[in-house]
Scaffold this motif. Structure first.
Motif, mmCIF file in Angstrom:
data_model
loop_
_atom_site.group_PDB
_atom_site.id
_atom_site.type_symbol
_atom_site.label_atom_id
_atom_site.label_comp_id
_atom_site.label_asym_id
_atom_site.label_seq_id
_atom_site.Cartn_x
_atom_site.Cartn_y
_atom_site.Cartn_z
ATOM 1 N N ALA A 10 0.830 -1.209 0.000
ATOM 2 C CA ALA A 10 0.000 0.000 0.000
ATOM 3 C C ALA A 10 0.862 1.257 0.000
ATOM 4 O O ALA A 10 0.571 2.227 -0.706
ATOM 5 N N MET A 11 1.932 1.245 0.780
ATOM 6 C CA MET A 11 2.837 2.398 0.824
ATOM 7 C C MET A 11 3.462 2.642 -0.544
ATOM 8 O O MET A 11 3.524 3.779 -1.029
ATOM 9 N N ALA A 12 3.937 1.572 -1.184
ATOM 10 C CA ALA A 12 4.538 1.711 -2.505
ATOM 11 C C ALA A 12 3.515 2.184 -3.533
ATOM 12 O O ALA A 12 3.833 2.981 -4.423
ATOM 13 N N MET B 199 0.082 10.062 2.311
ATOM 14 C CA MET B 199 -0.425 8.769 2.751
ATOM 15 C C MET B 199 0.700 7.747 2.837
ATOM 16 O O MET B 199 0.764 6.949 3.791
ATOM 17 N N ALA B 200 1.600 7.739 1.868
ATOM 18 C CA ALA B 200 2.737 6.825 1.904
ATOM 19 C C ALA B 200 3.600 7.086 3.134
ATOM 20 O O ALA B 200 4.026 6.152 3.824
ATOM 21 N N ARG C 117 -1.784 9.908 11.922
ATOM 22 C CA ARG C 117 -0.475 10.381 11.460
ATOM 23 C C ARG C 117 -0.618 11.226 10.196
ATOM 24 O O ARG C 117 0.090 12.231 10.019
ATOM 25 N N LEU C 118 -1.533 10.836 9.319
ATOM 26 C CA LEU C 118 -1.763 11.595 8.095
ATOM 27 C C LEU C 118 -2.242 13.001 8.407
ATOM 28 O O LEU C 118 -1.809 13.981 7.780
ATOM 29 N N ARG C 119 -3.135 13.138 9.371
ATOM 30 C CA ARG C 119 -3.626 14.470 9.748
ATOM 31 C C ARG C 119 -2.474 15.349 10.251
ATOM 32 O O ARG C 119 -2.421 16.541 9.951
ATOM 33 N N CYS C 120 -1.565 14.768 11.004
ATOM 34 C CA CYS C 120 -0.412 15.529 11.485
ATOM 35 C C CYS C 120 0.472 15.976 10.322
ATOM 36 O O CYS C 120 0.958 17.117 10.299
ATOM 37 N N ILE C 121 0.678 15.084 9.349
ATOM 38 C CA ILE C 121 1.495 15.429 8.186
ATOM 39 C C ILE C 121 0.814 16.526 7.371
ATOM 40 O O ILE C 121 1.468 17.459 6.894
ATOM 41 N N VAL C 122 -0.497 16.426 7.206
ATOM 42 C CA VAL C 122 -1.235 17.448 6.458
ATOM 43 C C VAL C 122 -1.092 18.807 7.127
ATOM 44 O O VAL C 122 -0.823 19.824 6.474
ATOM 45 N N ASP D 226 9.565 13.192 -1.187
ATOM 46 C CA ASP D 226 8.526 12.276 -1.651
ATOM 47 C C ASP D 226 8.981 11.495 -2.880
ATOM 48 O O ASP D 226 8.750 10.284 -2.988
ATOM 49 N N ARG D 227 9.636 12.171 -3.813
ATOM 50 C CA ARG D 227 10.097 11.495 -5.032
ATOM 51 C C ARG D 227 11.183 10.462 -4.719
ATOM 52 O O ARG D 227 11.148 9.343 -5.238
#
Length: 260
Positions: free
Chosen positions: A87-89, A106-107, A237-242, A170-171
């Motif tokens: 899923a991460m990939a 998300m990743a 965790r996604l909310r924190c990253i956002v 990210d890349r």
């Protein structure tokens, strides 16, 4: 006549446009906030049920005795370690190809959960291996490839943390994740491809399970519990990253000030 909307210059159906709007961090942020506590509550309830079945209902194994009960944690954790990496990939690849911010976020949010379950699978495997094989660790094909998976997770996290520019991070992380996904089928099929000490799968889609029904039920319930926890933890965790990456956006400023 069907309802069409235009997104990036291309016509989209009304239903598709409604779903695509959740690709925006601003639109998905409240959704994640609503789903996360529900997932964690489900994880707590399913964990209690799974442990009850695994520790109190499931019978004693004829060969391994009570030592086999570690599978109620070990096997679901091993499943999740591989599924989360795929899923991460996937999300990292989507972010790389389509340059979507939320996919890359998300990743990044999935990686720590995947690393946690990989470590848990290795640790519980060692606890299982000592009474079963007489050793905490052997350089078995499945164990070694699972250890490599942990290094891939750590490498993904470390690589992103080492690059200041989020886009470049990210890349770079996406390239590593996509290359490392080759290791997942190696883990899964290692017991078939090589003569390994690790036992084969007790649950397979191609044959009937080779364990008693209460054992299988307890393991599946624990797998659902770990799935629910992974979803809830990833969304938090996604909310924190956002919030971190979109901190200069007006809507984040309003959120921080408690405004709707």
């Amino acid at each position: 006549m069907p309802n069409y909307a235009t997104i990036n210059g291309a016509p989209r159906s009304g239903r598709a446009s409604r779903w695509l709007r959740f690709a925006s961090p601003q639109a998905f942020f409240p959704v994640a906030g609503g789903l996360a506590p529900l997932s964690l509550a489900a994880a707590f309830a399913l964990t209690l049920l799974g442990l009850y079945i695994g520790l109190l209902v499931a019978p004693v194994d004829a060969q391994q005795g009570d030592a086999y009960r570690i599978i109620f944690v070990h096997v679901p954790a091993a499943w999740l370690s591989m599924v989360i990496y795929v899923a991460m990939a996937f999300w990292a690849g989507v972010g790389l190809v389509f340059n979507t911010r939320l996919s890359a976020m998300m990743a990044s949010a999935l990686a720590p959960s995947g690393a946690l379950f990989t470590f848990l699978a290795l640790w519980t495997g060692a606890l299982w291996g000592k009474p079963t094989w007489g050793a905490w660790w052997v350089w078995d094909a499945r164990l070694t490839s699972e250890l490599l998976l942990l290094f891939l997770y750590i490498g993904f996290i470390a690589l992103q943390a080492a690059i200041d520019d989020p886009r470049r991070a990210d890349r770079a992380g996406a390239v590593l994740a996509l290359v490392g996904v080759v290791n997942v089928p190696v883990i899964y099929f290692s017991v078939q491809w090589w003569n390994t000490l690790h036992q084969g799968a007790s649950v397979s889609l191609r044959s009937a399970p080779s364990m008693a029904t209460p054992m299988l039920l307890g393991m599946l319930v624990m797998a659902l519990a770990m799935w629910a926890y992974a979803i809830g933890a990833t969304l938090i965790r996604l909310r924190c990253i956002v919030l971190e990456r979109e901190r200069h956006a007006d809507w984040v400023q309003r959120y921080a000030e408690g405004q709707p």
